[in-house]
Scaffold this active site. Structure first.
Site, PDB file in Angstrom:
ATOM      1  CD  GLU A  18      -3.169   0.675   0.316  1.00  0.00           C
ATOM      2  OE1 GLU A  18      -2.596   1.689  -0.160  1.00  0.00           O
ATOM      3  OE2 GLU A  18      -4.392   0.513   0.227  1.00  0.00           O
ATOM      4  NE  ARG A 101      -5.315  -2.144   9.206  1.00  0.00           N
ATOM      5  CZ  ARG A 101      -5.340  -1.636   7.965  1.00  0.00           C
ATOM      6  NH1 ARG A 101      -4.891  -0.410   7.744  1.00  0.00           N
ATOM      7  NH2 ARG A 101      -5.836  -2.337   6.958  1.00  0.00           N
ATOM      8  CG  ASN A 103      -6.383   2.001   5.104  1.00  0.00           C
ATOM      9  OD1 ASN A 103      -5.672   0.999   5.108  1.00  0.00           O
ATOM     10  ND2 ASN A 103      -7.209   2.286   4.102  1.00  0.00           N
ATOM     11  CD  GLU A 121     -13.077  -8.574   7.432  1.00  0.00           C
ATOM     12  OE1 GLU A 121     -12.485  -9.656   7.631  1.00  0.00           O
ATOM     13  OE2 GLU A 121     -13.696  -8.322   6.384  1.00  0.00           O
ATOM     14  CG  ASN A 154      -8.462   3.099   0.987  1.00  0.00           C
ATOM     15  OD1 ASN A 154      -7.256   3.243   0.776  1.00  0.00           O
ATOM     16  ND2 ASN A 154      -9.003   1.917   1.155  1.00  0.00           N
ATOM     17  CG  ASP A 206      -7.213   0.176  -1.603  1.00  0.00           C
ATOM     18  OD1 ASP A 206      -6.745   1.044  -0.859  1.00  0.00           O
ATOM     19  OD2 ASP A 206      -7.117  -1.035  -1.345  1.00  0.00           O
TER      20      ASP A 206
END
Length: 297
Positions: A18, A101, A103, A121, A154, A206
């Site tokens: 990422e 958390r 991102n 999750e 995102n 994303d």
């Protein structure tokens, strides 16, 4: 635009590659592997990949003017010193949300680091909704909350005139735009408007970046593609199919910023899917889209 060639430049399998960022002074691509809890740097001259482990999932990394990096790791902002591999915490947020958390993140045109949070999750397919937020870390280390009740904070970037902030909340399956006050570093929350709603085959948006013509490039997680969008018309104007399905983010880099680098993930694919996608988790170079302007904090 001429046809685009795609090649793999990092063949290491990132679990969740990422936030690619081109570092011109090192002729390198910096990125994170969220689930492996590490920040990586690929040298385009030597083809060497170096990684620094951190103590939590690291959602994003950005360059600092005087070297080294700022990261969003766990639920805190921190400085990463590459040479001695030390992490110096700046501030910790969302202590009341143990499943959250950081991102994706990016530096604005004035050197402020924007990064957002999301809920992990707690079981397959089970995620608390509207737990995330978008924060800004200012150069003086002050932190403000810009947006809240986000699902998965995102992709983000700014228009070429710096007056518009583009943003993705992945579970909304859309790209949004806000008016932006670049002098103050503030998003006008009341100005939110939809720019593009992803189609079924494009799956989930994303990471994102803006090219030299002001168009948006959006990585499509599970869609196996990067799409180019005209934010003025709200139309998709190009689709580039990638060699992996879990496409996570993109940025411009290389000489004259004429190359696009695209990250991917292999986590979330079972053995049969991995057999069909031998390049899942690799980092790709795309030749040749249009260049942006690099920024640093």
């Amino acid at each position: 635009m001429s046809s685009i060639k795609i090649e793999s430049v990092v063949k290491d399998k990132n679990r969740m590659g990422e936030c690619p960022v081109w570092e011109e002074r090192q002729n390198s691509l910096v990125y994170v592997d969220i689930n492996s809890q590490k920040v990586c740097r690929w040298n385009s001259i030597t083809n060497e990949v170096q990684c620094v482990p951190v103590d939590a999932r690291v959602g994003s990394v950005a360059l600092r003017k005087h070297g080294s990096y700022v990261i969003a790791v766990g639920t805190r902002f921190a400085f990463l010193n590459w040479e001695d591999q030390t992490v110096d915490s700046i501030t910790e947020l969302e202590l009341d949300k143990p499943h959250n958390r950081f991102n994706d993140g990016k530096v604005d045109p004035m050197g402020r680091f924007f990064a957002g949070t999301m809920a992990e999750e707690t079981a397959p397919g089970v995620r608390a909704r509207h737990q995330g937020a978008l924060y800004t870390l200012f150069p003086d280390r002050c932190v403000i909350k810009q947006l809240e009740q986000v699902d998965i904070s995102n992709g983000l970037d700014w228009s070429l005139d710096h007056r518009t902030f583009f943003y993705i909340d992945s579970l909304a399956f859309a790209v949004y735009a806000f008016n932006y006050d670049v002098s103050m570093g503030k998003i006008d929350c009341g100005s939110c408007r939809s720019v593009y709603k992803l189609e079924k085959e494009e799956e989930m948006p994303d990471g994102m970046c803006v090219d030299a013509e002001g168009k948006l490039w959006v990585a499509c997680m599970d869609g196996g593609r990067v799409i180019r969008i005209d934010p003025e018309t709200g139309k998709r104007i190009q689709t580039v199919k990638m060699p992996a399905s879990r496409i996570t983010s993109c940025c411009f880099g290389g000489k004259d910023y004429s190359e696009m680098y695209v990250t991917s993930a292999c986590d979330g694919l079972d053995r049969a899917a991995l057999a069909k996608e031998p390049q899942a988790g690799e980092v790709f170079k795309m030749l040749k889209p249009l260049p942006p302007c690099p920024e640093e904090m």
